[in-house]
Design a protein around this motif. Structure first.
Motif, PDB file in Angstrom:
ATOM      1  N   THR A  81      -7.397 -14.164  13.094  1.00  0.00           N
ATOM      2  CA  THR A  81      -8.014 -12.873  13.397  1.00  0.00           C
ATOM      3  C   THR A  81      -7.139 -11.786  12.785  1.00  0.00           C
ATOM      4  OG1 THR A  81      -9.062 -13.609  15.458  1.00  0.00           O
ATOM      5  CG2 THR A  81      -8.664 -11.254  15.218  1.00  0.00           C
ATOM      6  N   GLU A  98      -4.574 -18.221  15.195  1.00  0.00           N
ATOM      7  CA  GLU A  98      -5.056 -18.690  16.492  1.00  0.00           C
ATOM      8  C   GLU A  98      -4.562 -20.119  16.760  1.00  0.00           C
ATOM      9  OE1 GLU A  98      -9.268 -18.288  16.598  1.00  0.00           O
ATOM     10  OE2 GLU A  98      -9.248 -16.172  16.045  1.00  0.00           O
ATOM     11  N   THR A 179      -7.755 -15.536  23.705  1.00  0.00           N
ATOM     12  CA  THR A 179      -6.830 -14.415  23.552  1.00  0.00           C
ATOM     13  C   THR A 179      -7.400 -13.227  24.298  1.00  0.00           C
ATOM     14  OG1 THR A 179      -6.049 -15.160  21.373  1.00  0.00           O
ATOM     15  CG2 THR A 179      -5.697 -12.844  21.941  1.00  0.00           C
ATOM     16  N   ASP A 196     -11.122 -17.973  21.138  1.00  0.00           N
ATOM     17  CA  ASP A 196     -10.627 -18.179  19.782  1.00  0.00           C
ATOM     18  C   ASP A 196     -11.491 -19.199  19.058  1.00  0.00           C
ATOM     19  OD1 ASP A 196      -8.620 -16.434  20.451  1.00  0.00           O
ATOM     20  OD2 ASP A 196      -6.999 -17.908  20.381  1.00  0.00           O
ATOM     21  N   SER A 198     -10.648 -21.047  16.818  1.00  0.00           N
ATOM     22  CA  SER A 198      -9.859 -22.262  16.578  1.00  0.00           C
ATOM     23  C   SER A 198     -10.137 -23.338  17.629  1.00  0.00           C
ATOM     24  CB  SER A 198      -8.368 -21.913  16.593  1.00  0.00           C
ATOM     25  OG  SER A 198      -8.025 -21.292  17.815  1.00  0.00           O
TER      26      SER A 198
END
Length: 204
Positions: A81, A98, A179, A196, A198
């Protein structure tokens, strides 16, 4: 559901975190990549090969004078990000890698905090009354804490005090990575909880 990728690319999105910045169009190496991104909002993820990119940020709908030009070097096989951070007079791009959900057991989650409030001092974050993240400064990203999945009360205090500046509830789902971004400026601080990307990406 996981996205499995064996290419040498990263997944990248933009986050508009400038509290007094206008909506923006973002160009990567001269091409329009993200259009009309406004404060508090994220773009979609795009795939980009590893390398260095010239990123230009313009007020939405304009392409005369950029409000920010910055080169960003992207690694391979990461989910990232990139925040447009700072007050309008002092903008910059900050890339945050991430964390993924590898080896995350069922009914466990991961959570970190990123401080993107330019005028706010350092803060501590308590989770259900227990100090979890300490002395987080502007642009800092904490490490990820692994927590049992569930709903938590988060309290943001001025660092080393009991002066609370922000509270929020966070719902953490099983085997997900999150996050929480602290944005805005006092007294109008905000917290944005983001899943996230990820969480869902696995590189070969």
């Amino acid at each position: 559901m996981f996205i499995r990728n064996d290419m040498d690319v990263s997944y990248v999105r933009m986050f508009h975190a400038s509290p007094n910045g206008p909506s923006v169009d973002i160009y990567i190496d001269g091409g329009l990549a993200f259009k009309n991104l406004s404060f508090k909002n994220f773009s979609e993820y795009v795939q980009l090969p590893m390398g260095e990119y010239k990123i230009e940020v313009f007020p939405a709908g304009q392409k005369e004078t950029p409000i920010l030009i910055q080169n960003i070097k992207l690694p391979e096989k990461e989910v990232i990000t990139i925040a447009v951070a700072g007050n309008f007079e002092d903008l910059q791009l900050i890339a945050y890698i991430e964390g993924n959900a590898d080896n995350l057991p069922e009914n466990e989650s991961r959570l970190r905090i990123i401080h993107l409030s330019p005028d706010a001092p350092n803060v501590d974050v308590l989770v259900d009354g227990n100090l979890a993240f300490k002395d987080i400064g502007f642009m800092d990203a904490t490490g990820y804490a692994q927590l049992p999945s569930g709903t938590y009360n988060l309290t943001v205090n001025l660092a080393d005090t009991k002066d609370t500046v922000l509270t929020l509830n966070a719902e953490l789902k099983s085997q997900k990575v999150y996050t929480i971004y602290m944005i805005g400026n006092p007294p109008n601080l905000l917290a944005i909880q983001s899943l996230d990307g990820s969480t869902f990406v696995r590189f070969q």
